[in-house]
Design an enzyme around this catalytic site. Structure first.
Site, PDB file in Angstrom:
ATOM      1  N   CYS A 132     -14.122   1.536 -14.762  1.00  0.00           N
ATOM      2  CA  CYS A 132     -14.606   2.876 -14.423  1.00  0.00           C
ATOM      3  C   CYS A 132     -13.412   3.780 -14.114  1.00  0.00           C
ATOM      4  O   CYS A 132     -13.216   4.232 -12.994  1.00  0.00           O
ATOM      5  CB  CYS A 132     -15.579   2.796 -13.240  1.00  0.00           C
ATOM      6  SG  CYS A 132     -16.545   4.301 -13.045  1.00  0.00           S
ATOM      7  N   GLU A 156       0.828  -1.212   0.000  1.00  0.00           N
ATOM      8  CA  GLU A 156       0.000   0.000   0.000  1.00  0.00           C
ATOM      9  C   GLU A 156       0.859   1.258   0.000  1.00  0.00           C
ATOM     10  O   GLU A 156       0.541   2.226  -0.668  1.00  0.00           O
ATOM     11  CB  GLU A 156      -0.960   0.010   1.204  1.00  0.00           C
ATOM     12  CG  GLU A 156      -2.071  -1.031   1.129  1.00  0.00           C
ATOM     13  CD  GLU A 156      -2.976  -0.883  -0.090  1.00  0.00           C
ATOM     14  OE1 GLU A 156      -2.993   0.199  -0.690  1.00  0.00           O
ATOM     15  OE2 GLU A 156      -3.641  -1.856  -0.464  1.00  0.00           O
ATOM     16  N   CYS A 172     -19.327  -1.784 -19.746  1.00  0.00           N
ATOM     17  CA  CYS A 172     -19.474  -1.833 -18.289  1.00  0.00           C
ATOM     18  C   CYS A 172     -20.709  -2.642 -17.886  1.00  0.00           C
ATOM     19  O   CYS A 172     -21.812  -2.391 -18.382  1.00  0.00           O
ATOM     20  CB  CYS A 172     -19.583  -0.411 -17.754  1.00  0.00           C
ATOM     21  SG  CYS A 172     -19.945  -0.384 -15.995  1.00  0.00           S
ATOM     22  N   CYS A 192     -17.730   2.725 -20.456  1.00  0.00           N
ATOM     23  CA  CYS A 192     -19.174   2.533 -20.234  1.00  0.00           C
ATOM     24  C   CYS A 192     -19.781   1.553 -21.223  1.00  0.00           C
ATOM     25  O   CYS A 192     -20.719   0.826 -20.888  1.00  0.00           O
ATOM     26  CB  CYS A 192     -19.897   3.875 -20.321  1.00  0.00           C
ATOM     27  SG  CYS A 192     -19.250   5.107 -19.176  1.00  0.00           S
ATOM     28  N   CYS A 233     -26.101   2.499 -13.545  1.00  0.00           N
ATOM     29  CA  CYS A 233     -25.231   3.604 -13.098  1.00  0.00           C
ATOM     30  C   CYS A 233     -25.936   4.949 -13.315  1.00  0.00           C
ATOM     31  O   CYS A 233     -26.306   5.298 -14.443  1.00  0.00           O
ATOM     32  CB  CYS A 233     -23.915   3.543 -13.887  1.00  0.00           C
ATOM     33  SG  CYS A 233     -22.916   5.017 -13.731  1.00  0.00           S
TER      34      CYS A 233
HETATM   35  S1  SF4 Z   1     -21.384   3.065 -16.756  1.00  0.00           S
HETATM   36 FE1  SF4 Z   1     -20.991   4.100 -14.829  1.00  0.00          FE
HETATM   37  S2  SF4 Z   1     -19.894   2.591 -13.603  1.00  0.00           S
HETATM   38 FE2  SF4 Z   1     -19.809   1.911 -15.696  1.00  0.00          FE
HETATM   39  S3  SF4 Z   1     -17.878   2.723 -16.476  1.00  0.00           S
HETATM   40 FE3  SF4 Z   1     -19.488   4.176 -17.005  1.00  0.00          FE
HETATM   41  S4  SF4 Z   1     -19.467   5.649 -15.332  1.00  0.00           S
HETATM   42 FE4  SF4 Z   1     -18.370   3.836 -14.597  1.00  0.00          FE
END
Ligand code: SF4
Length: 341
Positions: free
Chosen positions: A224, A69, A234, A231, A240
């Protein structure tokens, strides 16, 4: 947001895409084995490593968690990987590190930057061995008394080493929650830090703090991301809030809206004056430590070398840099000789 859904989706993603990192391994020997085996076997090892977070109750060594860390605090994972391995090979336990000289630790730290972290680790090892009889504290309050251990690192130890169900609030995790739950960027959310931490803590599935935090960290590092979230691929795109709200505003997804905003910010920023890294005090401090890693130096010769090789032509500033390194306990001056502390 439905917590169960969040857990199911992110855990499924993590099992498939989670990273294989040495400080996550049950034994470091597994990592050395991983280097010698084929790609297929590495993926089997990755799967079994990730599966072990879900199925087994086991403790990692708080020492390796703190070393990793601290190294990761200001240095990217790719640069940390080889340094972490060689550091742990050299000082496999906190007892070993407590016996090392600070100058040895600073030499080993080469390439990681922000040398004060090496000193913090050295002090931490001393405190654990001499004040805590070799046992790492088990509360956030006590852990935070150790050098270099702040709220984030203390929480990382509590969850990764002791399996506590609490959130590890790093920049990745802060960003994910800000976007997914509040539809904003981190720092723009309208609740206090305490309330924000409570939201993150409450999201931790019972008995799974370890894999949950690892999953979030990987998701923030790989999907993200800060500047260009993916997105399109995602698994949270349909829940989201940031993504859904930007789609309502006509954008294809949140990533497109963010790219448009960042473009405007970059145009503004390009007009602002920025000090190049090679002219910053931090750069010269690093160069002084780099030179001293090869052995002590006469003060004047040291200045001449920094002046010649790194173009520092300001004796007053030089004095301030040397003074700051002394105050930080990284160098020692005896007469006209300078060395690592
Ligand atoms: S949809 Fe939302 S959670 Fe997914 S990558 Fe895009 S901003 Fe991030």
């Amino acid at each position: 947001m439905n917590k169960k859904l969040l857990h199911t989706v992110l855990f499924a993603w993590f099992r498939k895409h989670g990273r294989i990192l040495p400080w996550r391994m049950r034994e470091l020997s597994a990592l050395h084995k991983a280097k010698k085996i084929s790609k297929t076997k590495v993926s089997v090892l990755r799967d079994s490593t990730i599966a072990s977070y879900f199925t087994t109750k086991w403790n990692r060594d708080p020492y390796t968690i703190i070393v990793s860390e601290l190294m990761l605090q200001q240095t990217q994972v790719d640069r940390v990987l080889p340094k972490f391995e060689s550091f742990i090979r050299k000082w496999p336990t906190v007892h070993d590190l407590s016996k090392a000289k600070l100058s040895e630790v600073l030499i080993e730290w080469k390439g990681l930057g922000y040398n004060r972290r090496a000193k913090f680790l050295h002090e931490m090892a001393h405190a654990v061995v001499h004040t805590h009889k070799g046992n790492f504290p088990k509360t956030e309050e006590e852990l935070r008394k150790l050098s270099g251990v702040g709220e984030y690192t203390a929480r990382a130890v509590l969850t990764f080493a002791y399996g506590k169900d609490i959130g590890v609030v790093d920049t990745n995790i802060r960003r994910i929650f800000s976007r997914v739950m509040f539809g904003k960027e981190a720092g723009q959310v309208d609740i206090s830090t305490k309330e924000f931490f409570a939201v993150i803590d409450q999201s931790v599935p019972r008995g799974k703090g370890d894999p949950w935090n690892q999953a979030l960290m990987d998701f923030g590092a790989l999907v993200c991301t800060a500047k260009a979230p993916k997105c399109d691929v995602c698994p949270l795109q349909t829940v989201c809030i940031a993504n859904l709200s930007e789609q309502k505003h006509g954008f294809r997804n949140y990533a497109d809206s963010l790219a448009t905003k960042n473009k405007k910010i970059n145009i503004k920023k390009s007009g602002a004056k920025k000090i190049p890294f090679k002219q910053a005090d931090r750069y010269f401090r690093g160069k002084v430590i780099d030179i001293l890693r090869d052995g002590h130096q006469h003060m004047e010769k040291l200045y001449q070398q920094v002046e010649r090789d790194h173009k520092l032509r300001d004796k007053k500033r030089w004095g301030n840099i040397i003074e700051s390194l002394m105050i930080d306990g990284l160098i020692a001056i005896r007469g006209s000789t300078v060395s690592l502390a």
